[in-house]
Design a protein around this motif. Structure first.
Motif, PDB file in Angstrom:
ATOM      1  N   ARG A  59     -17.255  20.182   1.136  1.00 40.34           N
ATOM      2  CA  ARG A  59     -16.766  19.199   2.104  1.00 40.34           C
ATOM      3  C   ARG A  59     -15.328  18.757   1.821  1.00 40.34           C
ATOM      4  NH1 ARG A  59     -22.061  18.204   1.020  1.00 40.34           N
ATOM      5  NH2 ARG A  59     -23.446  18.132   2.813  1.00 40.34           N
ATOM      6  N   ARG A  60     -14.790  19.119   0.687  1.00 39.73           N
ATOM      7  CA  ARG A  60     -13.463  18.665   0.286  1.00 39.73           C
ATOM      8  C   ARG A  60     -12.402  19.598   0.853  1.00 39.73           C
ATOM      9  NH1 ARG A  60     -13.905  17.847  -5.441  1.00 39.73           N
ATOM     10  NH2 ARG A  60     -14.769  15.858  -4.802  1.00 39.73           N
ATOM     11  N   ARG A  61     -11.325  19.001   1.316  1.00 40.31           N
ATOM     12  CA  ARG A  61     -10.210  19.807   1.787  1.00 40.31           C
ATOM     13  C   ARG A  61      -8.918  19.181   1.279  1.00 40.31           C
ATOM     14  NH1 ARG A  61      -8.369  17.657   7.192  1.00 40.31           N
ATOM     15  NH2 ARG A  61      -9.569  15.762   7.419  1.00 40.31           N
ATOM     16  N   PRO A  62      -7.970  19.991   0.891  1.00 45.30           N
ATOM     17  CA  PRO A  62      -6.716  19.442   0.368  1.00 45.30           C
ATOM     18  C   PRO A  62      -5.881  18.837   1.498  1.00 45.30           C
ATOM     19  CG  PRO A  62      -6.599  21.828   0.476  1.00 45.30           C
ATOM     20  CD  PRO A  62      -8.006  21.435   0.844  1.00 45.30           C
ATOM     21  N   LEU A  63      -5.392  17.640   1.280  1.00 46.66           N
ATOM     22  CA  LEU A  63      -4.543  16.973   2.265  1.00 46.66           C
ATOM     23  C   LEU A  63      -3.108  16.968   1.758  1.00 46.66           C
ATOM     24  CD1 LEU A  63      -6.651  13.859   3.286  1.00 46.66           C
ATOM     25  CD2 LEU A  63      -6.237  15.915   4.598  1.00 46.66           C
ATOM     26  N   GLU A  64      -2.215  17.373   2.598  1.00 46.29           N
ATOM     27  CA  GLU A  64      -0.802  17.349   2.249  1.00 46.29           C
ATOM     28  C   GLU A  64      -0.027  16.894   3.478  1.00 46.29           C
ATOM     29  OE1 GLU A  64       2.359  20.476   0.451  1.00 46.29           O
ATOM     30  OE2 GLU A  64       0.289  20.531  -0.268  1.00 46.29           O
ATOM     31  N   PHE A  65       0.862  15.933   3.270  1.00 46.71           N
ATOM     32  CA  PHE A  65       1.631  15.381   4.374  1.00 46.71           C
ATOM     33  C   PHE A  65       3.095  15.731   4.208  1.00 46.71           C
ATOM     34  CE2 PHE A  65      -1.977  12.518   3.596  1.00 46.71           C
ATOM     35  CZ  PHE A  65      -2.614  12.608   4.810  1.00 46.71           C
ATOM     36  N   GLU A  66       3.821  15.660   5.301  1.00 41.79           N
ATOM     37  CA  GLU A  66       5.257  15.913   5.272  1.00 41.79           C
ATOM     38  C   GLU A  66       5.989  14.639   5.660  1.00 41.79           C
ATOM     39  OE1 GLU A  66       6.090  19.161   7.860  1.00 41.79           O
ATOM     40  OE2 GLU A  66       4.719  20.512   6.794  1.00 41.79           O
ATOM     41  N   ILE A  67       7.262  14.593   5.315  1.00 37.69           N
ATOM     42  CA  ILE A  67       8.083  13.430   5.662  1.00 37.69           C
ATOM     43  C   ILE A  67       8.175  13.355   7.184  1.00 37.69           C
ATOM     44  CG2 ILE A  67      10.400  12.436   5.518  1.00 37.69           C
ATOM     45  CD1 ILE A  67      10.643  13.739   2.776  1.00 37.69           C
ATOM     46  N   GLY A  68       7.906  12.181   7.734  1.00 41.47           N
ATOM     47  CA  GLY A  68       7.927  11.974   9.182  1.00 41.47           C
ATOM     48  C   GLY A  68       6.523  11.872   9.770  1.00 41.47           C
ATOM     49  N   GLU A  70       2.764  10.359  10.306  1.00 46.12           N
ATOM     50  CA  GLU A  70       2.247   8.993  10.294  1.00 46.12           C
ATOM     51  C   GLU A  70       0.852   8.995   9.697  1.00 46.12           C
ATOM     52  OE1 GLU A  70       2.626   7.496  14.260  1.00 46.12           O
ATOM     53  OE2 GLU A  70       4.712   6.954  13.929  1.00 46.12           O
ATOM     54  N   VAL A  71       0.599   7.988   8.850  1.00 44.47           N
ATOM     55  CA  VAL A  71      -0.688   7.906   8.160  1.00 44.47           C
ATOM     56  C   VAL A  71      -1.254   6.491   8.272  1.00 44.47           C
ATOM     57  CG1 VAL A  71      -0.180   9.728   6.489  1.00 44.47           C
ATOM     58  CG2 VAL A  71       0.453   7.384   5.965  1.00 44.47           C
ATOM     59  N   PHE A  72      -2.555   6.379   8.101  1.00 47.29           N
ATOM     60  CA  PHE A  72      -3.227   5.091   8.014  1.00 47.29           C
ATOM     61  C   PHE A  72      -3.442   4.765   6.546  1.00 47.29           C
ATOM     62  CE2 PHE A  72      -4.298   6.262  12.315  1.00 47.29           C
ATOM     63  CZ  PHE A  72      -4.287   5.047  12.978  1.00 47.29           C
ATOM     64  N   PRO A  97      -0.651   2.963  12.238  1.00 43.96           N
ATOM     65  CA  PRO A  97      -0.073   4.033  11.419  1.00 43.96           C
ATOM     66  C   PRO A  97       1.306   3.668  10.870  1.00 43.96           C
ATOM     67  CG  PRO A  97       0.204   4.558  13.718  1.00 43.96           C
ATOM     68  CD  PRO A  97      -0.555   3.267  13.659  1.00 43.96           C
ATOM     69  N   TYR A  98       1.607   4.213   9.686  1.00 41.28           N
ATOM     70  CA  TYR A  98       2.902   4.014   9.055  1.00 41.28           C
ATOM     71  C   TYR A  98       3.552   5.375   8.828  1.00 41.28           C
ATOM     72  CZ  TYR A  98       1.195  -0.683   8.162  1.00 41.28           C
ATOM     73  OH  TYR A  98       0.702  -1.937   8.311  1.00 41.28           O
ATOM     74  N   LYS A  99       4.863   5.413   8.921  1.00 39.79           N
ATOM     75  CA  LYS A  99       5.608   6.662   8.790  1.00 39.79           C
ATOM     76  C   LYS A  99       5.908   6.947   7.312  1.00 39.79           C
ATOM     77  CE  LYS A  99       8.225   8.252  11.966  1.00 39.79           C
ATOM     78  NZ  LYS A  99       9.250   8.564  12.929  1.00 39.79           N
ATOM     79  N   ILE A 100       5.742   8.195   6.907  1.00 42.01           N
ATOM     80  CA  ILE A 100       6.068   8.619   5.546  1.00 42.01           C
ATOM     81  C   ILE A 100       7.574   8.845   5.483  1.00 42.01           C
ATOM     82  CG2 ILE A 100       5.803  10.474   3.850  1.00 42.01           C
ATOM     83  CD1 ILE A 100       2.968  10.855   4.849  1.00 42.01           C
ATOM     84  N   ILE A 101       8.231   8.175   4.508  1.00 45.85           N
ATOM     85  CA  ILE A 101       9.683   8.308   4.391  1.00 45.85           C
ATOM     86  C   ILE A 101      10.097   9.085   3.144  1.00 45.85           C
ATOM     87  CG2 ILE A 101      10.207   6.269   5.745  1.00 45.85           C
ATOM     88  CD1 ILE A 101      10.585   4.727   3.134  1.00 45.85           C
ATOM     89  N   GLY A 102       9.177   9.366   2.267  1.00 45.50           N
ATOM     90  CA  GLY A 102       9.525  10.127   1.066  1.00 45.50           C
ATOM     91  C   GLY A 102       8.299  10.575   0.297  1.00 45.50           C
ATOM     92  N   THR A 108       1.450  11.478  -3.984  1.00 45.85           N
ATOM     93  CA  THR A 108       2.026  10.142  -3.856  1.00 45.85           C
ATOM     94  C   THR A 108       3.172  10.177  -2.860  1.00 45.85           C
ATOM     95  OG1 THR A 108       1.567   9.904  -6.209  1.00 45.85           O
ATOM     96  CG2 THR A 108       2.861   8.184  -5.181  1.00 45.85           C
ATOM     97  N   TYR A 109       3.127   9.221  -1.930  1.00 44.52           N
ATOM     98  CA  TYR A 109       4.138   9.189  -0.867  1.00 44.52           C
ATOM     99  C   TYR A 109       4.719   7.787  -0.757  1.00 44.52           C
ATOM    100  CZ  TYR A 109       1.888  13.542   0.472  1.00 44.52           C
ATOM    101  OH  TYR A 109       1.385  14.804   0.455  1.00 44.52           O
ATOM    102  N   ARG A 110       5.950   7.721  -0.247  1.00 51.83           N
ATOM    103  CA  ARG A 110       6.586   6.436   0.048  1.00 51.83           C
ATOM    104  C   ARG A 110       6.424   6.204   1.546  1.00 51.83           C
ATOM    105  NH1 ARG A 110       9.681   3.834  -3.266  1.00 51.83           N
ATOM    106  NH2 ARG A 110      10.124   5.705  -4.452  1.00 51.83           N
ATOM    107  N   VAL A 111       5.885   5.016   1.890  1.00 50.81           N
ATOM    108  CA  VAL A 111       5.557   4.706   3.284  1.00 50.81           C
ATOM    109  C   VAL A 111       6.410   3.543   3.751  1.00 50.81           C
ATOM    110  CG1 VAL A 111       3.677   4.063   4.834  1.00 50.81           C
ATOM    111  CG2 VAL A 111       3.203   5.487   2.868  1.00 50.81           C
ATOM    112  N   ALA A 112       6.875   3.599   4.993  1.00 48.11           N
ATOM    113  CA  ALA A 112       7.683   2.539   5.575  1.00 48.11           C
ATOM    114  C   ALA A 112       6.754   1.444   6.098  1.00 48.11           C
ATOM    115  CB  ALA A 112       8.547   3.076   6.709  1.00 48.11           C
ATOM    116  N   ILE A 113       6.576   0.395   5.294  1.00 51.51           N
ATOM    117  CA  ILE A 113       5.721  -0.722   5.671  1.00 51.51           C
ATOM    118  C   ILE A 113       6.609  -1.858   6.171  1.00 51.51           C
ATOM    119  CG2 ILE A 113       4.032  -2.412   4.863  1.00 51.51           C
ATOM    120  CD1 ILE A 113       3.167  -0.365   2.797  1.00 51.51           C
ATOM    121  N   PRO A 114       6.322  -2.425   7.328  1.00 55.67           N
ATOM    122  CA  PRO A 114       7.164  -3.510   7.829  1.00 55.67           C
ATOM    123  C   PRO A 114       6.992  -4.764   6.967  1.00 55.67           C
ATOM    124  CG  PRO A 114       5.279  -3.179   9.258  1.00 55.67           C
ATOM    125  CD  PRO A 114       5.255  -2.085   8.266  1.00 55.67           C
ATOM    126  N   PRO A 115       8.036  -5.597   6.903  1.00 57.01           N
ATOM    127  CA  PRO A 115       7.945  -6.813   6.068  1.00 57.01           C
ATOM    128  C   PRO A 115       6.917  -7.799   6.584  1.00 57.01           C
ATOM    129  CG  PRO A 115      10.026  -6.755   7.272  1.00 57.01           C
ATOM    130  CD  PRO A 115       9.317  -5.491   7.570  1.00 57.01           C
TER     131      PRO A 115
END
Length: 115
Positions: A59-68, A70-72, A97-102, A108-115
């Motif tokens: 049931r496991r699948r590798p998840l990989e995201f790219e910059i740009g 959007e993730v929850f 959703p939040y956009k991945i910026i790095g 591990t990803y850097r996410v653009a979270i609003p203040p």
């Protein structure tokens, strides 16, 4: 007098002691039998763990995201984040959703979270 004899007023009859009837030493037989039982339990535990791991891996699948992308984000129940007076049962499990910026590491990803 041994502490057991002082408390219970009878001699301790353990498998490693002399047998009262035939005066033979039973320790090695008991130790061998116990070792066999422990080895059987360990083998069965390994088999069960292997079976459970194979079920989980299907049931496991590798998840990989790219910059740009959007993730929850999943909310931690320990932080007890509640929204607008909703009951805990009805509070959201994910926000976004939040956009991945790095990308920092492999997962591990850097996410653009609003203040």
């Amino acid at each position: 007098m041994a502490p057991f004899e002082a408390i219970y007023r009878r001699s301790c009859k353990s498998a490693l002691c002399w047998n009262e009837r035939d005066r033979t030493f039973n320790g090695p037989k008991l130790i061998r039998k116990t070792s066999e039982v422990v080895a059987t339990v360990r083998q069965r535990t390994r088999t069960a763990q292997s079976r459970q791991k194979s079920y989980a891996d299907k049931r496991r699948r590798p998840l990989e995201f790219e910059i740009g992308n959007e993730v929850f984000l999943k909310l931690s129940p320990m932080k007890s984040i509640y929204r607008m007076g909703k009951a805990h049962k009805l509070s959201p499990r994910y926000i976004g959703p939040y956009k991945i910026i790095g990308r920092i590491g492999k997962v591990t990803y850097r996410v653009a979270i609003p203040p």
